[in-house]
Design a protein around this motif. Sequence first.
Motif, PDB file in Angstrom:
ATOM      1  N   ALA A 144      50.438  32.751  41.477  1.00  0.00           N
ATOM      2  CA  ALA A 144      49.345  32.838  40.506  1.00  0.00           C
ATOM      3  C   ALA A 144      48.711  34.227  40.502  1.00  0.00           C
ATOM      4  CB  ALA A 144      48.289  31.781  40.798  1.00  0.00           C
ATOM      5  N   VAL A 145      48.692  34.877  41.657  1.00  0.00           N
ATOM      6  CA  VAL A 145      48.049  36.192  41.781  1.00  0.00           C
ATOM      7  C   VAL A 145      48.983  37.327  41.376  1.00  0.00           C
ATOM      8  CG1 VAL A 145      47.052  37.798  43.465  1.00  0.00           C
ATOM      9  CG2 VAL A 145      46.417  35.384  43.529  1.00  0.00           C
ATOM     10  N   ALA A 146      50.272  37.098  41.377  1.00  0.00           N
ATOM     11  CA  ALA A 146      51.260  38.150  41.108  1.00  0.00           C
ATOM     12  C   ALA A 146      50.932  38.921  39.825  1.00  0.00           C
ATOM     13  CB  ALA A 146      52.654  37.540  41.002  1.00  0.00           C
ATOM     14  N   GLY A 147      50.886  40.238  39.944  1.00  0.00           N
ATOM     15  CA  GLY A 147      50.642  41.099  38.797  1.00  0.00           C
ATOM     16  C   GLY A 147      49.201  41.221  38.371  1.00  0.00           C
ATOM     17  N   SER A 148      48.271  40.632  39.113  1.00  0.00           N
ATOM     18  CA  SER A 148      46.858  40.641  38.720  1.00  0.00           C
ATOM     19  C   SER A 148      46.181  41.956  39.092  1.00  0.00           C
ATOM     20  CB  SER A 148      46.109  39.485  39.384  1.00  0.00           C
ATOM     21  OG  SER A 148      46.661  38.239  39.017  1.00  0.00           O
ATOM     22  N   ASP A 149      45.224  42.336  38.277  1.00  0.00           N
ATOM     23  CA  ASP A 149      44.380  43.494  38.583  1.00  0.00           C
ATOM     24  C   ASP A 149      43.080  43.066  39.255  1.00  0.00           C
ATOM     25  OD1 ASP A 149      45.848  45.807  37.150  1.00  0.00           O
ATOM     26  OD2 ASP A 149      45.738  44.243  35.618  1.00  0.00           O
ATOM     27  N   VAL A 150      42.603  41.894  38.892  1.00  0.00           N
ATOM     28  CA  VAL A 150      41.377  41.344  39.469  1.00  0.00           C
ATOM     29  C   VAL A 150      41.601  39.866  39.734  1.00  0.00           C
ATOM     30  CG1 VAL A 150      38.896  40.989  39.183  1.00  0.00           C
ATOM     31  CG2 VAL A 150      39.988  42.979  38.119  1.00  0.00           C
ATOM     32  N   VAL A 151      41.094  39.398  40.884  1.00  0.00           N
ATOM     33  CA  VAL A 151      41.191  37.977  41.237  1.00  0.00           C
ATOM     34  C   VAL A 151      39.783  37.440  41.470  1.00  0.00           C
ATOM     35  CG1 VAL A 151      42.081  36.288  42.886  1.00  0.00           C
ATOM     36  CG2 VAL A 151      43.471  38.284  42.261  1.00  0.00           C
ATOM     37  N   ILE A 152      39.477  36.300  40.861  1.00  0.00           N
ATOM     38  CA  ILE A 152      38.163  35.663  41.006  1.00  0.00           C
ATOM     39  C   ILE A 152      38.353  34.283  41.609  1.00  0.00           C
ATOM     40  CG2 ILE A 152      36.095  34.884  39.791  1.00  0.00           C
ATOM     41  CD1 ILE A 152      36.803  36.826  37.535  1.00  0.00           C
ATOM     42  N   ASN A 153      37.557  33.957  42.620  1.00  0.00           N
ATOM     43  CA  ASN A 153      37.606  32.620  43.210  1.00  0.00           C
ATOM     44  C   ASN A 153      36.310  31.883  42.930  1.00  0.00           C
ATOM     45  OD1 ASN A 153      38.357  30.361  44.789  1.00  0.00           O
ATOM     46  ND2 ASN A 153      37.244  31.195  46.532  1.00  0.00           N
ATOM     47  N   LEU A 154      36.406  30.777  42.197  1.00  0.00           N
ATOM     48  CA  LEU A 154      35.252  29.947  41.863  1.00  0.00           C
ATOM     49  C   LEU A 154      35.356  28.556  42.476  1.00  0.00           C
ATOM     50  CD1 LEU A 154      35.053  30.785  38.036  1.00  0.00           C
ATOM     51  CD2 LEU A 154      33.741  31.846  39.865  1.00  0.00           C
ATOM     52  N   VAL A 155      36.365  28.331  43.305  1.00  0.00           N
ATOM     53  CA  VAL A 155      36.608  26.997  43.847  1.00  0.00           C
ATOM     54  C   VAL A 155      35.506  26.609  44.829  1.00  0.00           C
ATOM     55  CG1 VAL A 155      38.200  25.554  45.154  1.00  0.00           C
ATOM     56  CG2 VAL A 155      39.089  27.268  43.554  1.00  0.00           C
ATOM     57  N   GLY A 156      34.977  25.423  44.662  1.00  0.00           N
ATOM     58  CA  GLY A 156      33.960  24.910  45.570  1.00  0.00           C
ATOM     59  C   GLY A 156      33.674  23.450  45.262  1.00  0.00           C
ATOM     60  N   ILE A 157      33.210  22.720  46.251  1.00  0.00           N
ATOM     61  CA  ILE A 157      32.868  21.302  46.074  1.00  0.00           C
ATOM     62  C   ILE A 157      31.522  21.026  46.729  1.00  0.00           C
ATOM     63  CG2 ILE A 157      35.249  20.464  45.900  1.00  0.00           C
ATOM     64  CD1 ILE A 157      35.140  19.774  48.870  1.00  0.00           C
ATOM     65  N   LEU A 158      30.868  19.982  46.264  1.00  0.00           N
ATOM     66  CA  LEU A 158      29.580  19.581  46.840  1.00  0.00           C
ATOM     67  C   LEU A 158      29.745  18.485  47.874  1.00  0.00           C
ATOM     68  CD1 LEU A 158      27.341  19.581  43.629  1.00  0.00           C
ATOM     69  CD2 LEU A 158      27.444  21.310  45.443  1.00  0.00           C
ATOM     70  N   GLN A 159      30.841  17.737  47.774  1.00  0.00           N
ATOM     71  CA  GLN A 159      31.111  16.705  48.771  1.00  0.00           C
ATOM     72  C   GLN A 159      32.614  16.515  48.901  1.00  0.00           C
ATOM     73  OE1 GLN A 159      28.856  13.530  46.916  1.00  0.00           O
ATOM     74  NE2 GLN A 159      30.674  12.660  45.978  1.00  0.00           N
ATOM     75  N   GLU A 160      33.047  16.107  50.067  1.00  0.00           N
ATOM     76  CA  GLU A 160      34.457  15.962  50.357  1.00  0.00           C
ATOM     77  C   GLU A 160      34.999  14.665  49.765  1.00  0.00           C
ATOM     78  OE1 GLU A 160      35.110  18.204  54.566  1.00  0.00           O
ATOM     79  OE2 GLU A 160      33.982  16.325  54.655  1.00  0.00           O
ATOM     80  N   SER A 161      36.287  14.706  49.399  1.00  0.00           N
ATOM     81  CA  SER A 161      36.932  13.524  48.850  1.00  0.00           C
ATOM     82  C   SER A 161      38.438  13.657  49.033  1.00  0.00           C
ATOM     83  CB  SER A 161      36.606  13.378  47.356  1.00  0.00           C
ATOM     84  OG  SER A 161      37.305  12.289  46.785  1.00  0.00           O
ATOM     85  N   GLY A 162      39.021  12.731  49.794  1.00  0.00           N
ATOM     86  CA  GLY A 162      40.464  12.749  50.012  1.00  0.00           C
ATOM     87  C   GLY A 162      40.921  14.045  50.654  1.00  0.00           C
ATOM     88  N   ASN A 163      41.883  14.717  50.014  1.00  0.00           N
ATOM     89  CA  ASN A 163      42.388  15.988  50.527  1.00  0.00           C
ATOM     90  C   ASN A 163      41.477  17.164  50.216  1.00  0.00           C
ATOM     91  OD1 ASN A 163      44.770  14.873  51.621  1.00  0.00           O
ATOM     92  ND2 ASN A 163      45.799  14.959  49.628  1.00  0.00           N
ATOM     93  N   GLN A 164      40.447  16.927  49.424  1.00  0.00           N
ATOM     94  CA  GLN A 164      39.520  18.002  49.050  1.00  0.00           C
ATOM     95  C   GLN A 164      38.429  18.121  50.116  1.00  0.00           C
ATOM     96  OE1 GLN A 164      41.877  18.802  46.796  1.00  0.00           O
ATOM     97  NE2 GLN A 164      40.219  19.591  45.536  1.00  0.00           N
ATOM     98  N   SER A 165      38.701  18.902  51.140  1.00  0.00           N
ATOM     99  CA  SER A 165      37.752  19.050  52.243  1.00  0.00           C
ATOM    100  C   SER A 165      37.054  20.402  52.181  1.00  0.00           C
ATOM    101  CB  SER A 165      38.472  18.908  53.586  1.00  0.00           C
ATOM    102  OG  SER A 165      39.360  19.996  53.795  1.00  0.00           O
TER     103      SER A 165
END
Length: 396
Positions: free
Chosen positions: A87-108
């Motif tokens: 997904a990052v290949a060839g990118s000039d800028v990378v932004i990370n917005l991933v976040g959760i307020l509570q855990e669920s299943g594999n989303q820790s």
Amino acid sequence: MTGPTNPPSSPTDHRGLVRPASQLVTIFGGSGFVGRHVVRALAKRGYRIRVAVRRPDLALFLQPLGKVGQIVAVQANLRYPDSVARAVAGSDVVINLVGILQESGNQSFRRLQAEGPGLIARAAAAQGAAMIHVSAIGADPNGDSAYARTKAEGEAAVFRAVPDAVVFRPSLIFGPGDSFFNRFASLARALPVLPLAGAGSRFQPVFVGDVAEAIARAVDGGVPGGKVYELGGPEVATLEHLVRYMLEVTQRKRLVVDLPLPLARLQASALEIADTLTLGLLPADLKLTRDQVAQLQHDNVVSEAAKAEGRTIEALGIQPTAAEAVVPGYLWTFRKAGQFATGRGSEALAEVPDLLTAEPLDPGSQHRPQRASGPALAADPGGPPGRMGTRWGSRR
């Protein structure tokens, strides 16, 4: 004889600056609440955008925000490093917005907020791309909640991989589709009592559009790297005040109760058990965890250090938007009469002003009183009321 061929378009303009159309920005979590606003802000600037999500088919709604082919969704999962690298290949800028307020299943918390940012930052470093990471005010390696600790760990991992990365810590983010005002408004529609854990904790709500603009300016290269910026709105208010404001806007009368900490923990434990017994089918608005209760015991405002060092949204040249200017525009759906509930009895509900100023108050204002129409005509300041009465007035 053929004429001279046109040279290929240069990636720089006449000033030697790199044009947005020649740059590729990859956004992890770009289909979320904040992500869609960031995509819109970058698309308007002309950047090529790659949205990295687990389900690309669910991010197709972003494409109309830009030109044909400008916005592309690709598959990426933080559990699989190879997908992140692709997904990052060839990118000039990378932004990370991933976040959760509570855990669920594999989303820790650990996987998404502590390990995930480092994984993305290392992939960005391998490509020589700039890195922008969105964390949260309250991130603390010694915090008493897993949310706060993992947010701090994620920031540290980003700086280890990309020392000149830009990290933003917003306070409570509001806007159409938010998970705060909408959540409490939904609860107020169903419950006669609103119990609050940490009613006295202070927040500094920041408009999602302002957060997106700050991120876009960082992509433009206008935000110095290697720093943590704290983003807050123009007002500081307690949780109880914000909930009562929501009730005023939605025209509902509900009892607001400040729960003592032991009782709040007991409530969270009961809701966690209920969520487990229902296999996660408990409505999202009703979910509350003990970790969230721990978070709510702390203020969520811009620090004095950030203000002194110029690490605020104002220092980026952005005038933050007040909640009162935006919230009534989307919470009207929770009123009993919906759009027909004018609510003239309250200042918070007076979306159409009773009086219009005779002149714009600022040279850059979009207010054009000479073009105004409809019932909200301004009376002459200090003069007698018009034929339609004091409320409707007249205009010179």
